[in-house]
Design a protein around this motif. Structure first.
Motif, mmCIF file in Angstrom:
data_model
loop_
_atom_site.group_PDB
_atom_site.id
_atom_site.type_symbol
_atom_site.label_atom_id
_atom_site.label_comp_id
_atom_site.label_asym_id
_atom_site.label_seq_id
_atom_site.Cartn_x
_atom_site.Cartn_y
_atom_site.Cartn_z
ATOM 1 N N ASN A 1 0.168 8.527 -0.139
ATOM 2 C CA ASN A 1 -0.267 7.564 0.847
ATOM 3 C C ASN A 1 -0.948 8.262 2.010
ATOM 4 O OD1 ASN A 1 -0.328 4.892 1.065
ATOM 5 N ND2 ASN A 1 1.525 4.724 2.288
ATOM 6 N N LEU A 2 -2.115 7.775 2.394
ATOM 7 C CA LEU A 2 -2.803 8.358 3.542
ATOM 8 C C LEU A 2 -3.029 9.857 3.360
ATOM 9 C CD1 LEU A 2 -0.817 6.564 6.369
ATOM 10 C CD2 LEU A 2 -3.126 6.070 5.677
ATOM 11 N N GLN B 1 0.611 -1.196 -12.955
ATOM 12 C CA GLN B 1 0.482 0.239 -13.175
ATOM 13 C C GLN B 1 0.520 0.621 -14.646
ATOM 14 O OE1 GLN B 1 3.380 3.014 -11.732
ATOM 15 N NE2 GLN B 1 1.834 4.519 -11.217
ATOM 16 N N VAL C 1 -5.212 8.827 -8.643
ATOM 17 C CA VAL C 1 -5.253 8.625 -7.200
ATOM 18 C C VAL C 1 -3.839 8.633 -6.631
ATOM 19 C CG1 VAL C 1 -5.903 6.999 -5.388
ATOM 20 C CG2 VAL C 1 -7.386 7.332 -7.331
ATOM 21 N N PRO D 1 2.820 3.713 -6.269
ATOM 22 C CA PRO D 1 3.168 2.730 -7.302
ATOM 23 C C PRO D 1 4.474 3.065 -8.008
ATOM 24 C CG PRO D 1 0.943 3.563 -7.636
ATOM 25 C CD PRO D 1 1.539 4.373 -6.554
ATOM 26 N N LYS D 2 4.858 4.328 -7.945
ATOM 27 C CA LYS D 2 6.064 4.720 -8.675
ATOM 28 C C LYS D 2 7.298 3.992 -8.160
ATOM 29 C CE LYS D 2 7.668 8.810 -8.697
ATOM 30 N NZ LYS D 2 8.125 10.205 -8.847
ATOM 31 N N PHE E 1 0.871 -1.166 0.000
ATOM 32 C CA PHE E 1 0.000 0.000 0.000
ATOM 33 C C PHE E 1 0.909 1.218 0.000
ATOM 34 C CE2 PHE E 1 -3.494 2.593 0.528
ATOM 35 C CZ PHE E 1 -3.529 3.300 1.712
ATOM 36 N N GLY E 2 1.006 1.858 -1.130
ATOM 37 C CA GLY E 2 1.894 3.014 -1.199
ATOM 38 C C GLY E 2 2.015 3.504 -2.625
ATOM 39 N N VAL F 1 3.990 -4.666 -6.945
ATOM 40 C CA VAL F 1 2.836 -3.825 -7.263
ATOM 41 C C VAL F 1 2.503 -2.934 -6.084
ATOM 42 C CG1 VAL F 1 0.584 -3.864 -8.319
ATOM 43 C CG2 VAL F 1 1.952 -5.937 -8.295
ATOM 44 N N GLY F 2 2.389 -1.640 -6.361
ATOM 45 C CA GLY F 2 2.002 -0.718 -5.309
ATOM 46 C C GLY F 2 0.607 -0.193 -5.568
ATOM 47 N N TYR F 3 -0.240 -0.222 -4.558
ATOM 48 C CA TYR F 3 -1.585 0.323 -4.702
ATOM 49 C C TYR F 3 -1.698 1.558 -3.838
ATOM 50 C CZ TYR F 3 -2.586 -4.340 -6.465
ATOM 51 O OH TYR F 3 -2.564 -5.502 -7.165
ATOM 52 N N ASN F 4 -2.239 2.597 -4.436
ATOM 53 C CA ASN F 4 -2.417 3.810 -3.671
ATOM 54 C C ASN F 4 -3.853 3.901 -3.182
ATOM 55 O OD1 ASN F 4 -1.136 6.132 -2.707
ATOM 56 N ND2 ASN F 4 -0.104 6.319 -4.660
ATOM 57 N N GLY F 5 -4.082 4.756 -2.222
ATOM 58 C CA GLY F 5 -5.448 4.921 -1.740
ATOM 59 C C GLY F 5 -5.438 5.824 -0.535
ATOM 60 N N THR F 6 -6.610 6.250 -0.140
ATOM 61 C CA THR F 6 -6.662 7.148 1.003
ATOM 62 C C THR F 6 -6.587 6.385 2.318
ATOM 63 O OG1 THR F 6 -9.039 7.118 0.662
ATOM 64 C CG2 THR F 6 -7.883 9.111 0.018
ATOM 65 N N LYS G 1 7.599 -9.691 -9.074
ATOM 66 C CA LYS G 1 6.670 -8.662 -9.521
ATOM 67 C C LYS G 1 6.314 -7.810 -8.309
ATOM 68 C CE LYS G 1 2.272 -8.413 -11.729
ATOM 69 N NZ LYS G 1 1.047 -9.022 -11.870
ATOM 70 N N TYR H 1 -2.976 1.047 -15.990
ATOM 71 C CA TYR H 1 -3.912 1.944 -15.323
ATOM 72 C C TYR H 1 -4.517 2.962 -16.280
ATOM 73 C CZ TYR H 1 -2.695 0.535 -10.548
ATOM 74 O OH TYR H 1 -2.520 -0.138 -9.367
ATOM 75 N N ALA I 1 7.532 9.747 4.057
ATOM 76 C CA ALA I 1 6.100 9.507 3.973
ATOM 77 C C ALA I 1 5.614 8.668 5.140
ATOM 78 C CB ALA I 1 5.777 8.799 2.663
#
Lengths: 290, 467, 278
Positions: free
Chosen positions: C237-238, C222, C232, B55-56, B52-53, B81-86, B79, C225, B386
């Motif tokens: 993050n957060l 990615q 997003v 993706p770059k 969770f963070g 993979v980073g997923y972003n989100g609030t 592989k 996407y 971060a």
């Protein structure tokens, strides 16, 4: 007539195939799932109708239907009224440039994704520092707790949903009004009909299939409202903006009760079928086809 | 009106037929090409790591981790993979879908919010045997990480994750607004009364919120709950874990109080100290010291703080980077311990990497997991402050020079200076808990009745705990 | 129809006023987004907002391109949306026409089935659809977004309604003249369907361009996407990303679709309707 029937089947085949495979199939799967308990991780266990029994007694679910229905009706009525009104006004303009400009403007909100809109609106509707309350303050209105009070939250959701979805009804009504044959309109004018009368006696009946469409589709869409409550209020305060789909999402993916979530979806499906059927029945008297 | 097309030459119909056939073929070709990534056969092992963070970072992380993977297994691939989100919710929903569809990742980066879910639902494997086997190699890491962070990743005496970052709930404040209100930096042991006094002075400034918060589990009014000696759930500890403490921290007195992870018991949502804490938040609003809290992510809070509209708020190490991104200079904000109410008790959340039980390459995955906890892996994964590193050695003045705050030592010292620092209450049914908490909190703020809302929360939690 | 009378003129002026007010309401949030994207985050909450910033911070836009591979997101969105819109226009025009104009056994029931599929939310069917996509080998590719959307109940319903507004006599006359059903469709009704087809294409475009949820669940690489999902990433993050950069990203995502619509709409919205009913 055999050739005609075959032709008919051939014409619907592509759409039918896709819809059956990717929508009807999964819906059946989901109905099936409603008879199980499934936490998404371990294998599902058969539960018969127990999910439905639980649902019938669950105040949260029933409340969400009330909330959803209230929001949906408000949104759809406003969408049709404002969308049609604006479409009429825009079509009235004589200059092509004016018409084109206004059309683009009213279509714009549709292009932004719901999550972007929610972020922007979160800032604009902020109680203390948002732009909206600032300007309202200039008019002497005290800071409105848009997102943190029961009434404010539901109103804000309706406003934002209508703002964004307006382009939908608008575009469809423009197309419908453009298709009204000019000779019929001219005949009305020759007969001396006022604009108001022309609207009610000529235009409205001729676009009534579109009104039905906007109403049915708008209702189906609004009853499935998810994005705005999800991003802006998370269903709060309390349960006042918890729409049924938000509840389904939380039940299935967060409480890990996928079977129960599917059961709620089934009930929603039945409710929507009933609502749509009612609209079609009403349409029999009001909608005119050529 | 003649509708039948003219004679001779290609009729429209033929063209139509030919055209649609060609389009059909073309479409299939495009789709086939688009589907190619998934259709490529992979005989060799591929480790998938989902976090969770940003993706770059995925590409650079893969580059640096791949040689290691290759060293263990020449044919293996990695592989990332980073997923972003609030918030973690979106991330979990994504991972769950993949698990349900039979395409789960091998390694998942999970925070306290999800640790017990993964452990309790048997999704992740205990890492005990691996740790014991490689303890010599891992000693260096354990020396560098405070044991409380390790225990935060344990469940029922077993270790489920290797730690990477954490965030404790401290009080951030605007140095500019403090100066304007004539306030000095609060003392380390400042009390709730002091806090109240500070808030009143800041509220006197125009167009400013003395204190602000958002509704969620981490930070939020949970910090006040803790400081008042309350909690949402009964705090217990699992026995066990001595295998780890003896092996990783031999002779270290600090681990005397460490056990086998936090065991969250019966709900205590409507206990007196908890109700009192929520009532305080309501009172803060009534007195004009705090506004109605936001429900969204921390974005608005950060924006407001960055534009000097908020005097004080709860934040963690992740705000060092966040406020910097929002344009704040390093000395325009600072951080202090959370004030003392009945106790001076802080909350924290810790993030680590877990190996999923469904993984077919657990040994290989373990190698990657170890590497992800290495010192040089931190900035690869989480650049720009971060979040806060679990490794003491990474907490240096250089790290916080560009972003601030000046008293960055508070972040890590929160873990060592106080005996009672406790993780956020995140049982296996965390999601249901978080939803219920959000709802009842907003309900309380809207109605002004903390007791009624928390009675409701108590019921919600009891129901959730049963499932 | 010239507004010759005085009350008629007032009516027209009021109409213009109403339109302008509505336009302001429609545009205000978007303009706010644009102007805030050109300011620093610290200024995001200053009231009154500087609608036209004096010192625009173009660096926010640079940051957008720097922080995320915007171009590849854009290309993906174009491919996905383009193919979906093209596909649906064809399949829905065909099926909408058939449901409106052609008699075949089971027509009513099948149409109801179509409608019913619109009534189950995506969240409920997501997992079965995902399993299906994976089984078809489309997982984690743009095909996962495109294929399930090539046909639609919504589009079919829309086209059906519009076809039902068209006069049947024309088709019947053509049949009497000896035209086959296909020829009737293509030569008589297809061109009258241009405005609603354009409306459908327009609505589909905006709907699928801004789609977030399906890409979120079905794509994990990615490089695949689409724009809304990719944006997003700017939130950090957060929620630690800069609000100005986030808003700059929103603007960047809007611009191409706005330009496309502004340019193309006069070509198809008003349509070639004059004279088609004679």
């Amino acid at each position: 007539m055999r050739g005609e029937a075959l032709f008919g089947y051939a014409m619907i085949l592509p759409a039918l195939l896709i819809v059956m495979l990717f929508t009807a199939g999964p819906i059946l799967a989901s109905i099936g799932l409603s008879l199980y308990q499934w936490d998404v991780i371990s294998p599902p266990s058969f539960a018969g109708l127990s999910n439905y029994e639980q649902l019938a007694a669950d105040q949260t679910v029933l409340h969400s239907f009330v909330v959803t229905f209230g929001l949906a009706i408000s949104i759809v009525v406003l969408e049709i009224a404002i969308g049609l009104g604006l479409a009429l006004l825009v079509q009235q303009r004589r200059s092509n440039l004016a018409r084109g400009t206004f059309r683009t403007i009213f279509y714009l909100p549709l292009l932004a994704s719901a999550s972007s809109v929610a972020i922007v609106m979160g800032y604009i509707f902020d109680q203390k520092f948002g732009v909206l309350n600032y300007y309202l303050g200039l008019l002497g209105i005290p800071n409105i707790p848009w997102l943190t009070s029961d009434l404010g939250a539901t109103t804000t959701i309706v406003i934002i949903a209508v703002w964004q979805q307006l382009g939908f009804a608008f575009v469809l009504f423009i197309a419908a009004l453009s298709s009204v044959p000019k000779d019929v309109l001219e005949a009305a004018q020759i007969d001396g009909a006022s604009p108001v009368r022309t609207f009610f006696a000529v235009k409205l009946p001729m676009i009534s299939p579109t009104v039905l469409f906007v109403s049915v589709v708008g209702m189906i869409g609004a009853m499935q409202l998810f994005d705005q409550p999800y991003v802006m209020t998370k269903g709060g305060p309390g349960y006042t903006t918890t729409t049924t789909v938000l509840l389904i999402y939380q039940t299935a993916f967060q409480n890990l009760q996928f079977g129960y979530g599917s059961a709620i979806s089934v009930v929603l499906l039945l409710a929507l079928i009933a609502l749509t059927a009612m609209q079609f029945l009403g349409a029999r008297k009001l909608v005119f086809y050529q | 009106m003649r509708l039948v097309s003219g004679s001779g030459g290609l009729s429209r119909r033929t063209l139509l037929k030919a055209g649609s056939a060609a389009a059909g073929m073309g479409a299939l070709g495009v789709l086939g090409g688009l589907a190619r990534p998934a259709l490529a056969s992979s005989v060799a092992a591929t480790i998938t790591f989902a976090y969770f963070g940003d993706p770059k970072q995925a590409t650079s992380m893969r580059e640096s981790l791949l040689p290691l993977v290759k060293k263990v297994d020449q044919n293996a691939d990695l592989k990332v993979v980073g997923y972003n989100g609030t918030d973690w919710n979106d991330f979990f929903a994504k991972i769950l879908t993949q698990i349900a569809a039979g395409a789960p990742p091998d390694i998942v980066g999970v925070a306290t919010e999800g640790v017990q879910l993964m452990a309790g639902k048997d999704l992740a494997i205990p890492l005990d045997d691996y740790v014991k086997r490689d303890i010599a190699e891992l000693k260096e890491m354990f020396d560098d990480v405070d044991p409380i962070l390790i225990e935060g990743l344990m469940y029922d005496g077993h270790l489920f994750e290797m730690p990477v970052n954490f965030n404790a709930g401290n009080m951030f404040y605007s140095t500019k607004l403090f100066k304007q209100a004539g306030l000095d930096r609060p003392a380390d042991n400042w009390t709730m009364d002091d806090f109240h006094g500070y808030a009143k002075k800041i509220a006197a400034l125009p167009d400013v919120n003395a204190f602000d918060w958002i509704v969620r589990l981490w930070g939020s009014w949970t910090s006040f709950m803790y400081a008042n000696g309350g909690n949402l759930l009964e705090e217990q500890r699992f026995d066990g874990g001595s295998w780890l403490w003896d092996a990783a921290y031999p002779g270290n007195a600090a681990v005397k109080s460490r056990k086998g992870g936090w065991k969250w018991g019966a709900p205590t949502a409507n206990s007196a100290p908890t109700v009192e804490a929520l009532q305080l938040m309501i009172d803060l609003r009534k007195e004009g010291l705090a506004p109605s809290p936001d429900v969204g992510g921390g974005g608005t809070l950060q924006g407001l703080f960055a534009s000097n509209r908020i005097g004080m708020t709860i934040g963690g190490g992740f705000w060092a980077g966040g406020l910097h991104n929002a344009g704040m200079t390093p000395n325009s904000f600072d951080v202090q311990y959370f004030p003392k109410w009945k106790e001076q008790k802080h909350l924290f959340g810790v993030v680590g990497n877990a190996i999923l039980k469904s993984s077919k390459n657990q040994d290989l995955a373990w190698e990657v997991v170890k590497q992800l906890s290495a010192a040089d892996a931190f900035d690869l994964q989480f650049p720009g402050n971060a979040t806060t590193p679990v490794r003491r050695s990474l907490m240096t003045p250089e790290r916080y020079k560009t972003t601030g705050p000046e008293h960055w030592n508070v972040f890590y010292d929160t873990l060592t200076k106080f005996e009672n620092t406790t993780p956020i209450p995140a049982p296996p049914y965390y999601n249901a808990l978080a939803n219920a908490l959000n709802r009842r909190t907003t309900e309380a703020i809207a109605s002004g009745d903390a007791k009624a809302a928390l009675d409701g929360l108590q019921k919600d939690l009891e129901a959730a705990a049963k499932v | 129809m010239r507004a010759k009378t005085f009350p008629a003129r007032i009516g027209r002026t009021l109409g213009l006023v109403a339109l302008v007010v509505a336009a302001i309401v429609a545009l205000a949030p978007l303009v706010w987004t644009l102007s805030t994207s050109l300011r620093t985050p610290a200024e995001a909450f200053t009231n009154p907002p500087a609608w036209i910033p004096l010192k625009p911070e173009w660096s926010n836009y640079g940051a957008v391109f720097e922080q995320i591979p915007l171009f590849s997101f854009f290309v993906n969105s174009v491919i996905v949306t383009g193919l979906i819109v093209a596909g649906q226009t064809i399949t829905c025009m065909m099926s909408g026409y058939a449901f409106a104009m052609i008699r075949f056994p089971g027509r009513g029931k099948i149409f109801m089935l179509f409608l019913a599929t619109m009534m189950v939310p995506l969240q409920a069917t997501m997992i079965p659809v995902f399993v299906l996509i994976k089984w078809m080998g489309l997982a984690n590719s743009l095909g996962a977004l495109i294929v399930p959307a090539l046909g639609g109940a919504f589009g079919t319903f829309l086209m059906r309604q519009y076809f039902m507004q068209m006069p049947r006599e024309l088709g019947e006359a053509a049949r009497i003249d000896g035209a086959s059903p296909l020829q009737v469709f293509w030569f008589v009704y297809a061109r009258m369907a241009v405005p609603p087809a354009a409306a459908l294409a327009t609505l589909n475009f905006s709907g699928f361009w801004s789609e977030f949820y399906r890409p979120l669940i079905f794509l994990s690489d990615q490089s695949t996407y689409t724009l809304p999902l990719g944006l997003v990433g700017l939130q950090g993050n957060l929620g630690t990303g800069s609000i100005s950069v986030v808003l700059a990203g929103v603007v960047v995502a809007l611009v191409p679709s706005v330009l496309l619509f502004a340019f193309a709409q006069r070509y198809f919205i008003e349509g070639i309707t004059t004279g088609s009913f004679r």
